[in-house]
Design a protein around this motif. Structure first.
Motif, PDB file in Angstrom:
ATOM      1  N   ASP A 139      14.931   7.828   1.974  1.00  0.00           N
ATOM      2  CA  ASP A 139      14.373   7.360   0.615  1.00  0.00           C
ATOM      3  C   ASP A 139      13.095   7.125   0.092  1.00  0.00           C
ATOM      4  N   VAL A 140      11.961   8.138   0.507  1.00  0.00           N
ATOM      5  CA  VAL A 140      11.265   8.502  -0.147  1.00  0.00           C
ATOM      6  C   VAL A 140      11.047   8.143  -2.211  1.00  0.00           C
ATOM      7  N   GLU A 141      10.348   7.722  -2.339  1.00  0.00           N
ATOM      8  CA  GLU A 141      10.234   8.055  -3.613  1.00  0.00           C
ATOM      9  C   GLU A 141      10.061   9.397  -4.900  1.00  0.00           C
ATOM     10  N   TYR A 142       9.096  10.305  -4.349  1.00  0.00           N
ATOM     11  CA  TYR A 142       8.685  11.547  -4.374  1.00  0.00           C
ATOM     12  C   TYR A 142       8.725  12.363  -3.819  1.00  0.00           C
ATOM     13  N   LEU A 143       9.094  13.754  -3.452  1.00  0.00           N
ATOM     14  CA  LEU A 143       9.228  14.513  -2.594  1.00  0.00           C
ATOM     15  C   LEU A 143       8.250  16.004  -2.766  1.00  0.00           C
ATOM     16  N   ILE A 144       7.345  15.891  -2.624  1.00  0.00           N
ATOM     17  CA  ILE A 144       6.101  16.995  -3.659  1.00  0.00           C
ATOM     18  C   ILE A 144       5.961  17.656  -2.511  1.00  0.00           C
ATOM     19  N   VAL A 145       6.604  19.720  -3.184  1.00  0.00           N
ATOM     20  CA  VAL A 145       6.926  20.805  -2.129  1.00  0.00           C
ATOM     21  C   VAL A 145       5.642  21.702  -2.270  1.00  0.00           C
ATOM     22  N   THR A 146       4.805  22.191  -1.853  1.00  0.00           N
ATOM     23  CA  THR A 146       4.145  22.812  -2.014  1.00  0.00           C
ATOM     24  C   THR A 146       4.610  24.547  -1.647  1.00  0.00           C
ATOM     25  N   GLY A 187       3.020  27.433  -7.146  1.00  0.00           N
ATOM     26  CA  GLY A 187       2.819  26.210  -7.179  1.00  0.00           C
ATOM     27  C   GLY A 187       3.353  25.175  -6.920  1.00  0.00           C
ATOM     28  N   ILE A 188       4.438  24.089  -7.672  1.00  0.00           N
ATOM     29  CA  ILE A 188       3.960  22.797  -6.540  1.00  0.00           C
ATOM     30  C   ILE A 188       5.420  22.333  -7.462  1.00  0.00           C
ATOM     31  N   MET A 189       6.575  21.446  -6.964  1.00  0.00           N
ATOM     32  CA  MET A 189       7.968  21.773  -7.324  1.00  0.00           C
ATOM     33  C   MET A 189       7.954  19.768  -6.854  1.00  0.00           C
ATOM     34  N   ILE A 190       7.729  19.032  -8.120  1.00  0.00           N
ATOM     35  CA  ILE A 190       7.817  17.548  -7.852  1.00  0.00           C
ATOM     36  C   ILE A 190       9.594  16.803  -8.073  1.00  0.00           C
ATOM     37  N   PHE A 191      10.209  16.510  -6.623  1.00  0.00           N
ATOM     38  CA  PHE A 191      11.301  15.792  -6.669  1.00  0.00           C
ATOM     39  C   PHE A 191      11.233  14.257  -6.860  1.00  0.00           C
ATOM     40  N   ASP A 192      11.789  13.515  -8.057  1.00  0.00           N
ATOM     41  CA  ASP A 192      11.740  12.082  -8.196  1.00  0.00           C
ATOM     42  C   ASP A 192      13.407  12.102  -8.487  1.00  0.00           C
ATOM     43  N   LYS A 214       1.147  -0.974  -0.309  1.00  0.00           N
ATOM     44  CA  LYS A 214       0.172   0.320  -0.294  1.00  0.00           C
ATOM     45  C   LYS A 214       0.603   1.210   0.109  1.00  0.00           C
ATOM     46  N   LYS A 215       0.731   2.403  -1.166  1.00  0.00           N
ATOM     47  CA  LYS A 215       1.631   3.554  -0.656  1.00  0.00           C
ATOM     48  C   LYS A 215       0.632   4.216   0.585  1.00  0.00           C
ATOM     49  N   VAL A 216       1.986   5.080   0.774  1.00  0.00           N
ATOM     50  CA  VAL A 216       1.946   5.847   2.051  1.00  0.00           C
ATOM     51  C   VAL A 216       2.442   7.110   2.248  1.00  0.00           C
ATOM     52  N   ILE A 217       1.351   8.196   1.939  1.00  0.00           N
ATOM     53  CA  ILE A 217       1.121   9.770   1.786  1.00  0.00           C
ATOM     54  C   ILE A 217       1.657  10.478   2.933  1.00  0.00           C
ATOM     55  N   VAL A 218       2.727  10.972   2.906  1.00  0.00           N
ATOM     56  CA  VAL A 218       3.205  11.850   3.898  1.00  0.00           C
ATOM     57  C   VAL A 218       2.439  13.017   3.625  1.00  0.00           C
ATOM     58  N   PHE A 264       5.597   6.720  -0.188  1.00  0.00           N
ATOM     59  CA  PHE A 264       5.550   7.255  -0.661  1.00  0.00           C
ATOM     60  C   PHE A 264       6.331   8.284  -1.592  1.00  0.00           C
ATOM     61  N   ILE A 265       5.132   9.308  -1.551  1.00  0.00           N
ATOM     62  CA  ILE A 265       5.513  10.320  -1.019  1.00  0.00           C
ATOM     63  C   ILE A 265       5.570  10.921   0.155  1.00  0.00           C
ATOM     64  N   ILE A 266       6.111  12.215   0.563  1.00  0.00           N
ATOM     65  CA  ILE A 266       6.386  13.277   1.754  1.00  0.00           C
ATOM     66  C   ILE A 266       6.245  14.234   0.869  1.00  0.00           C
ATOM     67  N   LYS A 267       5.079  15.486   1.785  1.00  0.00           N
ATOM     68  CA  LYS A 267       4.628  16.905   1.318  1.00  0.00           C
ATOM     69  C   LYS A 267       5.288  17.848   1.975  1.00  0.00           C
ATOM     70  N   PRO A 268       5.806  18.271   2.207  1.00  0.00           N
ATOM     71  CA  PRO A 268       6.408  19.431   3.072  1.00  0.00           C
ATOM     72  C   PRO A 268       5.831  20.365   1.930  1.00  0.00           C
ATOM     73  N   ASN A 269       5.305  21.548   2.811  1.00  0.00           N
ATOM     74  CA  ASN A 269       5.946  23.034   2.194  1.00  0.00           C
ATOM     75  C   ASN A 269       6.937  23.369   2.533  1.00  0.00           C
ATOM     76  N   ARG A 270       7.489  25.025   1.984  1.00  0.00           N
ATOM     77  CA  ARG A 270       9.026  25.540   1.556  1.00  0.00           C
ATOM     78  C   ARG A 270       9.467  25.395   3.217  1.00  0.00           C
ATOM     79  N   SER A 271       8.708  26.352   4.018  1.00  0.00           N
ATOM     80  CA  SER A 271       9.597  26.306   5.220  1.00  0.00           C
ATOM     81  C   SER A 271       9.646  24.694   6.550  1.00  0.00           C
TER      82      SER A 271
END
Length: 334
Positions: free
Chosen positions: A236-243, A248-253, A182-186, A200-207
């Motif tokens: 070791d996250v697959e995707y880092l998504i920064v709001t 906008g949004i920045m996606i790191f893979d 199961k994918k885990v999004i944080v 699978f994804i960690i989604k912090p904001n800029r700060s």
């Protein structure tokens, strides 16, 4: 076309099942007027006009997912108190399963009371417990969560740093989720993202990214890249998504990055936009879309809510209308 993918995914899987685990709390709003100072101290006297109780913290993510059409189970720790009863009541009214909400006699339910005068916040009073659950309580909760994780399409961790998602509990949840594929999004908090390792994804904001990477600021694309590399190596996250709020949004893979500029032409209030982005990404990944597609849709969802005052939710139909408007505008330009 993205619109066609959304419609096809909804037909193929109408209601994805999503488990939201995190800090459940109550947002308490006191609205009033102030026309004079107190004779007792140099503070305004607020004449109370209305009082509102809403879900806060992970509850806002839950309500966003319900609005999108997901079948949601919520898990968190509350106290045996009035605020805890309010959390359960609101969740139940939303049609959310509360079987995994843990009532702890040694805990108080977090409640944030905001005093607003003519729409402006005068003060905020927080009542909260930030202690971890006992090892015994965490073990009991994991026994309940085991089957919930197995039956969910996706797991969302909404961490507000209130002690519930301890390193041990977080690691146990992610370990079980990986066991069931199961994918885990944080949505993270704090300065140590190691407990989110394997997500699978960690989604912090800029700060939040700056705090986690221990970098003073991440104002430039270069500093964002550096901070992202630190967190990716740590987790070791697959995707880092920064709001990035209005940027906008920045996606790191791994070493690749993609920027999705904000879609809103008018920005009134970014309150709750991060929760909307998290919920929308989670919902559409649970429907079977890929990360880039889900982020593109989430960017449009954020554009809708930041044109409104206060925390807001969005529906899939509203997102489709937003996408259709963008398509029409592009066709007119071309």
């Amino acid at each position: 076309m993205l619109i066609d993918k959304i419609k096809s995914a909804r037909l193929a899987k109408k209601r994805p099942t999503i488990l939201v685990i995190g800090d459940l709390m109550i947002d308490h709003y006191l609205h009033g007027k102030a026309n004079r100072l107190s004779p007792e101290a140099p503070v305004p006297v607020v004449n109370l006009k209305s009082e509102v109780f809403t879900l806060g913290g992970a509850g806002n993510v839950v309500q966003n997912l319900v609005s999108l059409g997901a079948e949601v189970t919520a898990s968190g720790a509350i106290g045996n108190d009035i605020a805890g009863a309010q959390v359960l009541e609101i969740l139940s009214k939303e049609g959310v399963s509360t079987s995994s909400v843990f009532t702890n006699e040694d805990r108080i339910t977090t409640i944030k009371t905001r005093i607003l005068v003519d729409g402006h916040q005068l003060a905020r009073l927080d009542k909260e417990c930030t202690d971890h659950l006992s090892a015994e309580a965490e073990n009991a909760l994991m026994k309940e969560l085991y089957s919930q994780i197995e039956n969910a399409d996706l797991v969302v961790l909404s961490d507000y740093n209130k002690g519930f998602l301890s390193p041990g509990l977080t690691r146990s949840i992610i370990t079980v989720a990986k066991r069931f594929n199961k994918k885990v999004i944080v949505d993270p908090k704090g300065n140590n993202y190691a407990k989110y390792s394997g997500s699978f994804i960690i989604k912090p904001n800029r700060s939040e990214l700056a705090v986690a990477a221990k970098i003073e600021n991440v104002d430039s694309k270069g500093s964002l890249q550096v901070a992202a590399s630190i967190v990716i190596e740590q987790t070791d996250v697959e995707y880092l998504i920064v709001t990035l709020s209005e940027d906008g949004i920045m996606i790191f893979d791994n070493n690749e990055s993609t920027v999705l500029p904000v879609k809103a032409t008018e920005v009134y209030d970014v309150t709750g936009a991060g929760d909307t982005v998290l919920s929308t990404i989670s919902y559409f990944i649970a429907l079977g879309l890929n990360v880039l597609e889900a982020c593109e849709i989430a960017n449009h969802a954020a554009a809708i809510v930041i044109r409104q005052i206060g925390s807001a939710t969005v529906t899939v139909d509203e997102i489709i209308i937003e996408l259709e408007k963008e398509l029409q505008n592009l066709q007119q330009i071309n």
